[in-house]
Design an enzyme around this catalytic site. Structure first.
Site, PDB file in Angstrom:
ATOM      1  N   HIS A 102      31.264  57.961  84.144  1.00  0.00           N
ATOM      2  CA  HIS A 102      32.206  58.319  85.210  1.00  0.00           C
ATOM      3  C   HIS A 102      32.782  56.996  85.717  1.00  0.00           C
ATOM      4  O   HIS A 102      32.074  55.979  85.734  1.00  0.00           O
ATOM      5  CB  HIS A 102      31.512  58.952  86.412  1.00  0.00           C
ATOM      6  CG  HIS A 102      30.749  60.207  86.144  1.00  0.00           C
ATOM      7  ND1 HIS A 102      29.457  60.214  85.685  1.00  0.00           N
ATOM      8  CD2 HIS A 102      31.100  61.506  86.309  1.00  0.00           C
ATOM      9  CE1 HIS A 102      29.037  61.464  85.579  1.00  0.00           C
ATOM     10  NE2 HIS A 102      30.010  62.272  85.936  1.00  0.00           N
ATOM     11  N   ASP A 105      30.495  55.271  87.997  1.00  0.00           N
ATOM     12  CA  ASP A 105      29.264  54.689  87.436  1.00  0.00           C
ATOM     13  C   ASP A 105      29.453  53.215  87.121  1.00  0.00           C
ATOM     14  O   ASP A 105      28.508  52.442  87.171  1.00  0.00           O
ATOM     15  CB  ASP A 105      28.876  55.349  86.091  1.00  0.00           C
ATOM     16  CG  ASP A 105      28.670  56.832  86.199  1.00  0.00           C
ATOM     17  OD1 ASP A 105      28.317  57.316  87.286  1.00  0.00           O
ATOM     18  OD2 ASP A 105      28.869  57.510  85.161  1.00  0.00           O
TER      19      ASP A 105
HETATM   20  C1  XUL Z   1      26.280  67.440  86.175  1.00  0.00           C
HETATM   21  C2  XUL Z   1      26.726  66.965  84.859  1.00  0.00           C
HETATM   22  C3  XUL Z   1      27.654  65.812  84.881  1.00  0.00           C
HETATM   23  C4  XUL Z   1      28.699  65.853  83.825  1.00  0.00           C
HETATM   24  C5  XUL Z   1      29.723  64.767  83.930  1.00  0.00           C
HETATM   25  O1  XUL Z   1      25.425  68.520  86.116  1.00  0.00           O
HETATM   26  O2  XUL Z   1      26.325  67.469  83.849  1.00  0.00           O
HETATM   27  O3  XUL Z   1      26.886  64.655  84.785  1.00  0.00           O
HETATM   28  O4  XUL Z   1      28.137  65.785  82.567  1.00  0.00           O
HETATM   29  O5  XUL Z   1      30.364  64.764  85.141  1.00  0.00           O
END
Ligand code: XUL
Ligand code: CO
Length: 438
Positions: A102, A105
């Site tokens: 993300h 992150d």
């Molecule tokens: C949350 C989840 C996230 C997504 C990316 O449950 O799975 O980490 O994979 O936003």
């Protein structure tokens, strides 16, 4: 390459099932050919930035157990650079080709979106160099539109259009960066795209917002020439009480209502499938049947707790059934297996991260090998084909292909005095058959 975080210096390698080393691959042999493709190309593993490097080990009752150095540094960009070093050290150590992140992150938010964008770009430039030096790749990028309090009532589905606009700006930048890094996919998980209470919610309006947002992301992807698919990631609830991307079927309804099946596929996650009351293999099979199978977030839910516990997937029989569906779906094209999994909060040693990944990589490899055996042997496939075999007869194909109508079929049923003859579904025999491969 700086190697400092883990206790060992040498990358983990395939040593075979009889290896006595705890940190060796016993089953994952990257170059081994399985049904015409190397294991490396079948599995396309990715390390997840958030669980591996950002999560400090907290739970609702207590905070940071891991005490990672970068969580306690005053200079947030220095911490971000340190995390980047350790991500690439991790990829090299595990011999894993991909990573996922993300925006939040990898870089600090700063005081404005402008500053956040600049921070993300700066770290992405570091990634670019490291990727070239180590031959590592980006499986997908995504925008975190759920942590900051501005998203508490939703991201693209927020009642406040300013939040919708903010999200557009954030995704634009994250998609730009993902494209610059040659990302194979772009993911959208709607952590806050749902509601807490219907009493304050206009579902119809929020769905219209979600659809418009998704359409704009696809339009922009084409505008900049981003080649990979946009992947929605189904999840029924948590953090919101009800999420609009509930499961594969619900996401497909949204994609199909926009006619975006060619551009938007699904990132299916094991733990999310469990929370939705489905099996993992059901969600994979359905996504494949609907033509929207994209990628996998590989992890394991807890069958008792009802939370998204995101444990490392280790259960080989379960994995075999999932890989059976993945292989039947034709395997991955742009997708792969992202470890959306975190070590338990008592697993505080850096090396615990290696043990977790190695164990789950080997479990995936075994699942793949068992599934390949099932398919190559062909017994199961033949039983299923036979079960549907009568559909191949011309009169039955005619019904399926729209050459018959309700009344023409009714006339034939009466003329022939047709009486269907039930046949055994043979479930236990099939379960025994599956166990014979495991
Ligand atoms: C949350 C989840 C996230 C997504 C990316 O449950 O799975 O980490 O994979 O936003
Ligand atoms: Co996920």
């Amino acid at each position: 390459m700086m190697t400092s975080f883990y206790s060992r210096k040498d990358p983990i390698r395939y040593e075979g099932p009889s290896s006595s080393s705890e940190l060796a691959y016993r089953w994952y042999n990257p170059d081994q050919n399985v049904m015409g493709k190397s294991m490396r190309d079948h599995l396309r593993f990715a390390v997840a930035y958030w669980h591996t490097l950002c999560w400090p080990g907290g739970d609702p009752f207590g905070g940071d157990t891991f005490q990672r150095q970068w969580h306690h540094m005053a200079d947030e960009m220095a911490a971000a650079r340190m995390k980047a070093d350790i991500m690439f050290e991790t990829l090299v150590m595990l011999d894993v080709d991909f990573f996922c992140f993300h925006d939040l992150d990898i870089a600090p938010e700063g005081k404005s979106l402008k500053e956040f964008n600049a921070n993300v770009t700066e770290i992405a430039k570091i990634f670019e160099k490291k990727m070239a030096a180590t031959n590592k790749k980006l499986l997908w990028g995504t925008a975190n539109m759920f942590s900051n309090r501005r998203f508490m009532a939703g991201a693209a589905t927020n009642p406040d259009p300013d939040v919708f606009a903010y999200c557009a700006a954030q995704v634009k930048h994250c998609l730009d960066v993902t494209k610059d890094l040659d990302g194979a996919n772009y993911v959208m998980w709607g952590g806050r795209e749902g509601y807490e209470t219907l009493l304050n919610t206009n579902i119809g309006h929020e769905l219209e917002q979600a659809k418009r947002f998704l359409s704009m992301v696809v339009e922009y992807k084409h505008k900049i020439g981003f080649k990979g698919p946009i992947l929605l990631e189904p999840k029924p609830q948590e953090p919101t009480k009800h999420q609009y991307d509930y499961d594969v079927a619900t996401c497909y309804a949204m994609i199909a209502s926009l006619g975006l099946q060619n551009d938007v596929k699904l990132n299916v996650e094991q733990n999310h499938a469990i929370l939705a009351g489905h099996t993992f293999e059901h969600e994979i099979a359905l996504a494949s049947a609907l033509g929207v199978f994209g990628s996998i977030d590989i992890n394991r839910g807890d069958y008792q707790s009802g939370w998204d516990t995101d444990q490392f997937a280790m259960n080989i029989p379960e994995m075999s059934l999932a890989f059976l569906e993945i292989l039947k779906a034709g395997g991955f094209t742009t997708g792969g297996l992202n470890f959306d999994a975190k070590i338990r909060r008592q697993s505080i040693d850096p090396d615990d991260l290696l043990h977790a990944h190695v164990g789950s990589i080997d479990a995936c490899a075994r699942g793949l090998l068992i599934a390949a055996k099932i398919l190559e042997d062909g017994k199961l496939g033949k039983i299923v084909d036979d079960r549907y075999g009568k559909w191949n007869e011309p009169k039955n194909q005619a019904m399926l292909k729209g050459k018959e109508t309700l009344d023409s079929i009714a006339a034939r049923v009466h003329a022939e005095g047709l009486e269907p003859q039930p046949k055994s579904g043979r479930q236990e025999r099939l379960e025994n058959l599956i166990n014979s491969y495991i």
